[in-house]
Design a protein around this motif. Structure first.
Motif, PDB file in Angstrom:
ATOM      1  N   LEU A 177     -12.636  26.764  35.333  1.00  0.00           N
ATOM      2  CA  LEU A 177     -11.856  26.751  34.086  1.00  0.00           C
ATOM      3  C   LEU A 177     -12.791  26.622  32.896  1.00  0.00           C
ATOM      4  CD1 LEU A 177      -9.611  23.806  35.293  1.00  0.00           C
ATOM      5  CD2 LEU A 177      -8.889  26.191  35.316  1.00  0.00           C
ATOM      6  N   GLN A 178     -12.291  27.031  31.761  1.00  0.00           N
ATOM      7  CA  GLN A 178     -13.131  26.892  30.564  1.00  0.00           C
ATOM      8  C   GLN A 178     -12.251  26.717  29.332  1.00  0.00           C
ATOM      9  OE1 GLN A 178     -15.574  30.368  29.280  1.00  0.00           O
ATOM     10  NE2 GLN A 178     -17.308  28.995  29.605  1.00  0.00           N
ATOM     11  N   ASP A 179     -12.611  25.764  28.486  1.00  0.00           N
ATOM     12  CA  ASP A 179     -11.961  25.703  27.169  1.00  0.00           C
ATOM     13  C   ASP A 179     -13.041  25.729  26.088  1.00  0.00           C
ATOM     14  OD1 ASP A 179     -12.997  23.153  26.935  1.00  0.00           O
ATOM     15  OD2 ASP A 179     -11.147  22.160  27.516  1.00  0.00           O
ATOM     16  N   GLU A 180     -12.685  25.348  24.863  1.00  0.00           N
ATOM     17  CA  GLU A 180     -13.651  25.523  23.769  1.00  0.00           C
ATOM     18  C   GLU A 180     -14.894  24.669  23.947  1.00  0.00           C
ATOM     19  OE1 GLU A 180     -10.263  24.331  22.287  1.00  0.00           O
ATOM     20  OE2 GLU A 180      -9.881  26.294  23.190  1.00  0.00           O
ATOM     21  N   THR A 181     -14.723  23.516  24.609  1.00  0.00           N
ATOM     22  CA  THR A 181     -15.857  22.600  24.673  1.00  0.00           C
ATOM     23  C   THR A 181     -16.518  22.520  26.047  1.00  0.00           C
ATOM     24  OG1 THR A 181     -14.376  20.780  25.195  1.00  0.00           O
ATOM     25  CG2 THR A 181     -14.926  21.083  22.866  1.00  0.00           C
ATOM     26  N   THR A 182     -15.763  22.827  27.083  1.00  0.00           N
ATOM     27  CA  THR A 182     -16.245  22.513  28.431  1.00  0.00           C
ATOM     28  C   THR A 182     -15.967  23.630  29.442  1.00  0.00           C
ATOM     29  OG1 THR A 182     -15.359  20.336  27.896  1.00  0.00           O
ATOM     30  CG2 THR A 182     -16.282  20.582  30.072  1.00  0.00           C
ATOM     31  N   THR A 183     -16.878  23.752  30.383  1.00  0.00           N
ATOM     32  CA  THR A 183     -16.604  24.579  31.558  1.00  0.00           C
ATOM     33  C   THR A 183     -16.478  23.623  32.740  1.00  0.00           C
ATOM     34  OG1 THR A 183     -17.907  26.368  30.646  1.00  0.00           O
ATOM     35  CG2 THR A 183     -17.444  26.458  33.000  1.00  0.00           C
ATOM     36  N   MET A 253     -18.552  19.108  35.151  1.00  0.00           N
ATOM     37  CA  MET A 253     -18.280  19.538  33.780  1.00  0.00           C
ATOM     38  C   MET A 253     -19.580  19.909  33.084  1.00  0.00           C
ATOM     39  SD  MET A 253     -15.093  17.474  32.496  1.00  0.00           S
ATOM     40  CE  MET A 253     -15.729  15.894  32.105  1.00  0.00           C
ATOM     41  N   LEU A 254     -19.592  21.090  32.537  1.00  0.00           N
ATOM     42  CA  LEU A 254     -20.762  21.544  31.794  1.00  0.00           C
ATOM     43  C   LEU A 254     -20.353  21.791  30.349  1.00  0.00           C
ATOM     44  CD1 LEU A 254     -22.021  24.116  34.432  1.00  0.00           C
ATOM     45  CD2 LEU A 254     -22.963  21.843  34.038  1.00  0.00           C
ATOM     46  N   ARG A 255     -21.163  21.298  29.464  1.00  0.00           N
ATOM     47  CA  ARG A 255     -20.834  21.427  28.038  1.00  0.00           C
ATOM     48  C   ARG A 255     -20.955  22.846  27.537  1.00  0.00           C
ATOM     49  NH1 ARG A 255     -20.877  16.108  26.958  1.00  0.00           N
ATOM     50  NH2 ARG A 255     -22.518  15.286  28.260  1.00  0.00           N
ATOM     51  N   ARG A 256     -20.084  23.181  26.592  1.00  0.00           N
ATOM     52  CA  ARG A 256     -20.124  24.533  26.035  1.00  0.00           C
ATOM     53  C   ARG A 256     -21.133  24.659  24.908  1.00  0.00           C
ATOM     54  NH1 ARG A 256     -15.553  28.225  25.975  1.00  0.00           N
ATOM     55  NH2 ARG A 256     -17.058  29.532  24.932  1.00  0.00           N
ATOM     56  N   GLU A 257     -21.827  23.559  24.558  1.00  0.00           N
ATOM     57  CA  GLU A 257     -22.896  23.707  23.568  1.00  0.00           C
ATOM     58  C   GLU A 257     -23.920  24.705  24.087  1.00  0.00           C
ATOM     59  OE1 GLU A 257     -22.146  19.217  23.094  1.00  0.00           O
ATOM     60  OE2 GLU A 257     -24.219  19.659  23.616  1.00  0.00           O
ATOM     61  N   ASP A 258     -23.915  24.806  25.411  1.00  0.00           N
ATOM     62  CA  ASP A 258     -24.867  25.698  26.037  1.00  0.00           C
ATOM     63  C   ASP A 258     -24.500  27.178  25.883  1.00  0.00           C
ATOM     64  OD1 ASP A 258     -26.082  23.749  28.769  1.00  0.00           O
ATOM     65  OD2 ASP A 258     -27.136  24.611  27.082  1.00  0.00           O
ATOM     66  N   VAL A 259     -23.293  27.397  25.437  1.00  0.00           N
ATOM     67  CA  VAL A 259     -22.834  28.777  25.312  1.00  0.00           C
ATOM     68  C   VAL A 259     -23.407  29.401  24.057  1.00  0.00           C
ATOM     69  CG1 VAL A 259     -20.800  30.244  25.099  1.00  0.00           C
ATOM     70  CG2 VAL A 259     -20.718  28.167  26.451  1.00  0.00           C
ATOM     71  N   ILE A 260     -23.909  30.583  24.222  1.00  0.00           N
ATOM     72  CA  ILE A 260     -24.354  31.308  23.033  1.00  0.00           C
ATOM     73  C   ILE A 260     -23.189  32.177  22.581  1.00  0.00           C
ATOM     74  CG2 ILE A 260     -25.942  33.054  22.176  1.00  0.00           C
ATOM     75  CD1 ILE A 260     -28.025  31.864  24.088  1.00  0.00           C
TER      76      ILE A 260
END
Ligand code: ADP
Length: 261
Positions: A177-183, A253-260
């Motif tokens: 799953l994924q939302d704005e902040t977390t995968t 849980m992985l943070r979405r800060e990592d998302v480019i």
């Protein structure tokens, strides 16, 4: 680092110095103790399978067993125990890599649907052999995450392999799953579960719930330790909820800060 902090001038500093030295001593003692415990555990973990291998091969070499079926049984034990040693050595190697300061993540933008899908695919025969259903659900359009695909694959592999290992009937379900902040990656099983009192300790090196049960399933007790360390290095979180005889749920849980973006 300690030494650099010790810039001694007056009496106060001497008191400070003696305190620092004491702390340093305590720390070294702590490392010494854990190192000794650790070496003792490794020796034990290696000795047990090697004793089986030695004993069973001795019997075969002496030619005491004539029946082919019996011989096969002995060879199977030797084979299984050899696998256990290889598994242990691999886990130890991974662990030592994690613990060195030089352990660096090779991060790259990674498609988690594919990565997780590959792990599920490679473990599907193992689940099916036990009559377990393995289900992989994911939402569409998961954004790629910046992570070390090789390490993270190992995390998924360890967690899903555990779910299969400790489940005798039912299914293993993987949700991405994924939302704005977390995968989130959730692995749920309908297995034997973990007693409440053991849950805080399963992350420790070599910790296994009930030795005999763990022995039959051929683990090393290092899997979840490696999972925790790799997730921590990714600045993520992992936790376990479990009910005995009902099942276990592992959430990563992985943070979405990592998302480019
Ligand atoms: P092992 O190699 O023994 O599986 P791990 O570090 O991966 O070691 O797990 C530690 C212990 O936690 C296992 O021995 C097992 O008792 C328990 N455990 C881990 N995952 C599960 C699960 N999905 N269901 C039940 N017990 C589990």
């Amino acid at each position: 680092e300690y030494i650099q902090k010790l810039n001694v001038k007056g009496d106060d500093e001497i008191a400070q110095l003696s305190k620092s030295i004491q702390t340093l001593g305590e720390q070294l003692q702590y490392f010494e103790d854990t190192r000794n415990d650790f070496l003792a555990s490794i020796s034990h973990e290696l000795r047990t399978p090697l004793t089986y291998i030695k004993g069973y091969s001795d019997v075969l070499i002496k030619g005491l067993i004539m029946d082919r079926g019996e011989q096969q049984k002995y060879l199977k034990v030797i084979n299984e125990e050899t696998k256990r040693v290889i598994h242990l050595v691999n886990d130890l190697f991974e662990m030592s890599k994690i613990q060195t300061d030089h352990f660096l993540l090779n991060k790259e933008l990674t498609d988690l649907t594919t990565l997780l899908g590959n792990v599920v695919q490679s473990l599907t025969p193992v689940a099916e052999k036990k009559g377990l259903k393995i289900i992989f659900n994911h939402v569409k359009n998961i954004s790629p995450i910046n992570l070390d695909p090789h390490r993270m694959e190992q995390v998924f592999y360890n967690v899903i392999e555990n779910a299969i290992k400790y489940t005798n009937q039912g299914h293993v379900k993987i949700n991405l799953l994924q939302d704005e902040t977390t995968t989130k990656i959730i692995v749920e099983d309908t297995g034997i579960g973990i007693p409440e009192k053991d849950i805080p300790r399963i992350w420790d090196r070599f910790y296994r719930v009930e030795k005999s049960r763990a022995r039959k399933t051929g683990g090393t007790g290092l899997g979840l330790y490696i999972v925790k360390e790799i997730v921590r290095l990714h600045d993520g979180e992992v936790y376990i909820e479990s009910v005995e005889c009902k099942g276990t749920k592992v959430t990563i849980m992985l943070r979405r800060e990592d998302v480019i973006k």
